[in-house]
Write an enzyme that holds these catalytic residues in place. Sequence first.
Site, mmCIF file in Angstrom:
data_model
loop_
_atom_site.group_PDB
_atom_site.id
_atom_site.type_symbol
_atom_site.label_atom_id
_atom_site.label_comp_id
_atom_site.label_asym_id
_atom_site.label_seq_id
_atom_site.Cartn_x
_atom_site.Cartn_y
_atom_site.Cartn_z
ATOM 1 N N ARG A 107 -17.337 -27.223 -10.159
ATOM 2 C CA ARG A 107 -16.410 -26.554 -11.098
ATOM 3 C C ARG A 107 -16.745 -25.070 -11.058
ATOM 4 O O ARG A 107 -17.868 -24.676 -11.381
ATOM 5 C CB ARG A 107 -16.573 -27.111 -12.517
ATOM 6 C CG ARG A 107 -15.837 -26.256 -13.543
ATOM 7 C CD ARG A 107 -15.715 -26.904 -14.894
ATOM 8 N NE ARG A 107 -14.700 -27.944 -14.866
ATOM 9 C CZ ARG A 107 -14.093 -28.422 -15.956
ATOM 10 N NH1 ARG A 107 -14.411 -27.968 -17.154
ATOM 11 N NH2 ARG A 107 -13.182 -29.371 -15.856
ATOM 12 N N HIS A 134 -6.561 -27.977 -10.712
ATOM 13 C CA HIS A 134 -7.376 -29.012 -11.375
ATOM 14 C C HIS A 134 -6.828 -30.387 -10.956
ATOM 15 O O HIS A 134 -6.242 -31.119 -11.755
ATOM 16 C CB HIS A 134 -7.295 -28.829 -12.890
ATOM 17 C CG HIS A 134 -8.358 -29.555 -13.660
ATOM 18 N ND1 HIS A 134 -9.373 -30.281 -13.046
ATOM 19 C CD2 HIS A 134 -8.575 -29.676 -14.998
ATOM 20 C CE1 HIS A 134 -10.162 -30.803 -13.981
ATOM 21 N NE2 HIS A 134 -9.694 -30.457 -15.167
ATOM 22 N N GLN A 137 -7.641 -33.819 -12.804
ATOM 23 C CA GLN A 137 -6.929 -33.977 -14.073
ATOM 24 C C GLN A 137 -5.530 -34.530 -13.858
ATOM 25 O O GLN A 137 -5.110 -35.484 -14.531
ATOM 26 C CB GLN A 137 -6.831 -32.607 -14.774
ATOM 27 C CG GLN A 137 -6.061 -32.659 -16.075
ATOM 28 C CD GLN A 137 -6.779 -33.487 -17.123
ATOM 29 O OE1 GLN A 137 -7.950 -33.258 -17.382
ATOM 30 N NE2 GLN A 137 -6.098 -34.445 -17.722
ATOM 31 N N ASP A 225 -1.086 -26.905 -22.137
ATOM 32 C CA ASP A 225 -2.522 -26.637 -21.982
ATOM 33 C C ASP A 225 -2.850 -25.402 -22.818
ATOM 34 O O ASP A 225 -1.952 -24.694 -23.316
ATOM 35 C CB ASP A 225 -2.842 -26.425 -20.492
ATOM 36 C CG ASP A 225 -4.341 -26.329 -20.192
ATOM 37 O OD1 ASP A 225 -5.160 -26.667 -21.079
ATOM 38 O OD2 ASP A 225 -4.692 -25.910 -19.074
ATOM 39 N N CYS A 269 -4.533 -31.848 -21.165
ATOM 40 C CA CYS A 269 -5.787 -32.177 -20.464
ATOM 41 C C CYS A 269 -6.994 -32.103 -21.395
ATOM 42 O O CYS A 269 -8.021 -32.709 -21.114
ATOM 43 C CB CYS A 269 -5.966 -31.268 -19.261
ATOM 44 S SG CYS A 269 -6.122 -29.512 -19.688
ATOM 45 N N ARG A 297 -9.380 -40.236 -16.901
ATOM 46 C CA ARG A 297 -10.239 -39.403 -16.043
ATOM 47 C C ARG A 297 -11.349 -40.267 -15.440
ATOM 48 O O ARG A 297 -11.685 -40.131 -14.266
ATOM 49 C CB ARG A 297 -10.859 -38.248 -16.850
ATOM 50 C CG ARG A 297 -9.889 -37.160 -17.292
ATOM 51 C CD ARG A 297 -9.273 -36.387 -16.133
ATOM 52 N NE ARG A 297 -10.252 -35.787 -15.263
ATOM 53 C CZ ARG A 297 -10.847 -34.606 -15.466
ATOM 54 N NH1 ARG A 297 -10.544 -33.884 -16.520
ATOM 55 N NH2 ARG A 297 -11.727 -34.122 -14.594
HETATM 56 N N1 CP Z 1 -9.792 -31.716 -19.036
HETATM 57 C C1 CP Z 1 -10.992 -31.314 -18.619
HETATM 58 O O1 CP Z 1 -11.229 -31.065 -17.431
HETATM 59 O O2 CP Z 1 -11.936 -31.265 -19.598
HETATM 60 P P1 CP Z 1 -13.390 -30.655 -19.488
HETATM 61 O O3 CP Z 1 -13.263 -29.167 -19.357
HETATM 62 O O4 CP Z 1 -14.060 -31.077 -20.752
HETATM 63 O O5 CP Z 1 -14.071 -31.235 -18.270
HETATM 64 N N1 NVA Z 2 -6.695 -24.512 -18.020
HETATM 65 C C1 NVA Z 2 -7.940 -24.931 -18.633
HETATM 66 C C2 NVA Z 2 -8.237 -26.352 -18.325
HETATM 67 C C3 NVA Z 2 -9.475 -26.894 -18.959
HETATM 68 C C4 NVA Z 2 -9.771 -28.297 -18.559
HETATM 69 C C5 NVA Z 2 -9.062 -24.028 -18.162
HETATM 70 O O1 NVA Z 2 -9.132 -23.725 -16.972
HETATM 71 O O2 NVA Z 2 -9.881 -23.618 -19.004
#
Ligand code: CP
Ligand code: NVA
Length: 310
Positions: A107, A134, A137, A225, A269, A297
């Site tokens: 990540r 992502h 997700q 989101d 998400c 997930r």
């Molecule tokens: N939706 C999602 O990826 O959540 P987290 O940031 O908690 O992993």
């Molecule tokens: N768009 C958000 C998604 C979090 C899971 C971010 O990148 O923070």
Amino acid sequence: MKTAALRHFLDLDVLETGTLRRILDMGAAFKAKRPLGGDAKPLAGKTLAMIFEKPSTRTRVSFEVGIRQLGGEAVILSHLDTQLGRGESIGDTARVLSRYCDAIMLRTNRADNLAELVRHATVPVINGLTDLSHPCQVMADVMTIEERKGDIAGKVVAWTGDGNNVAASWIHAAKRFAFELRLACPEPLRPHADVLAWAKREGARIQLLTDPDAAVRGADAVVTDTWVSMDQEGTARDNREKRHNLLAPYRVDERLMGLAKQDAIFLHCLPAHRGEEVTASVIDGAQSAVWDEAENRLHVQKGILAWCMA
Ligand code: CP
Ligand code: NVA
């Protein structure tokens, strides 16, 4: 030693529909406790390394629990408490982790970091979120829609809000799974030009709008989101305020949700900000599928892990 056949899970635009379907089928089979191939522990003896450059609840826990349930182990690394935080290169980190582990999930704040990891890793790499996409997700989101409403092909999904990383994976998914995606975003917060160009080239069924009502009318699923993604958190306060002002008309409330089909579901998400991108009455209401979505997930992650590593 690098082989051309490494099964990276990087983005939905670079994977074929058949592969994505197989991953979803495996995830559904693990969920039903009837794994395809009959092996409930296909990853016994395997180790997944996970590197987090930014926070996570769902991605971290679903991958960690998922690999354990499949018989394997996870090692969780923060860039802050590894040598990455002191400037060791991603390339060298990839080479070393590939000698210890059977797959690496990242990540990251920069999609370039993921590409660099892939260049040097000799084991499969999984995209656990970048600033640009992502995919894990949206695989869980597709699973959730199909559980509630059957085959997603031909359905209408409405995205309202920031044209961010999650929206980009939705655009990829619209092509791969043959549904119509209507995105309502303020002009300055439209999805990245590259992903829009890809959608056009591929003939994806995408409508890019500025009016959330037009996007949501008659939709099977309504998705939004956060207004400020993690990679935007460092931005100046006035920029955050600007984003809030631009995005306020895109909030999913009962009125907007009422324009969708009567049996439409709401997806997010998470993490969510009640009163900002969605009202409490919607996310905590009868049409919300966000807890199934979060649960999925785990099941999808298991499908991804089994496909990448088995
Ligand atoms: N939706 C999602 O990826 O959540 P987290 O940031 O908690 O992993
Ligand atoms: N768009 C958000 C998604 C979090 C899971 C971010 O990148 O923070």
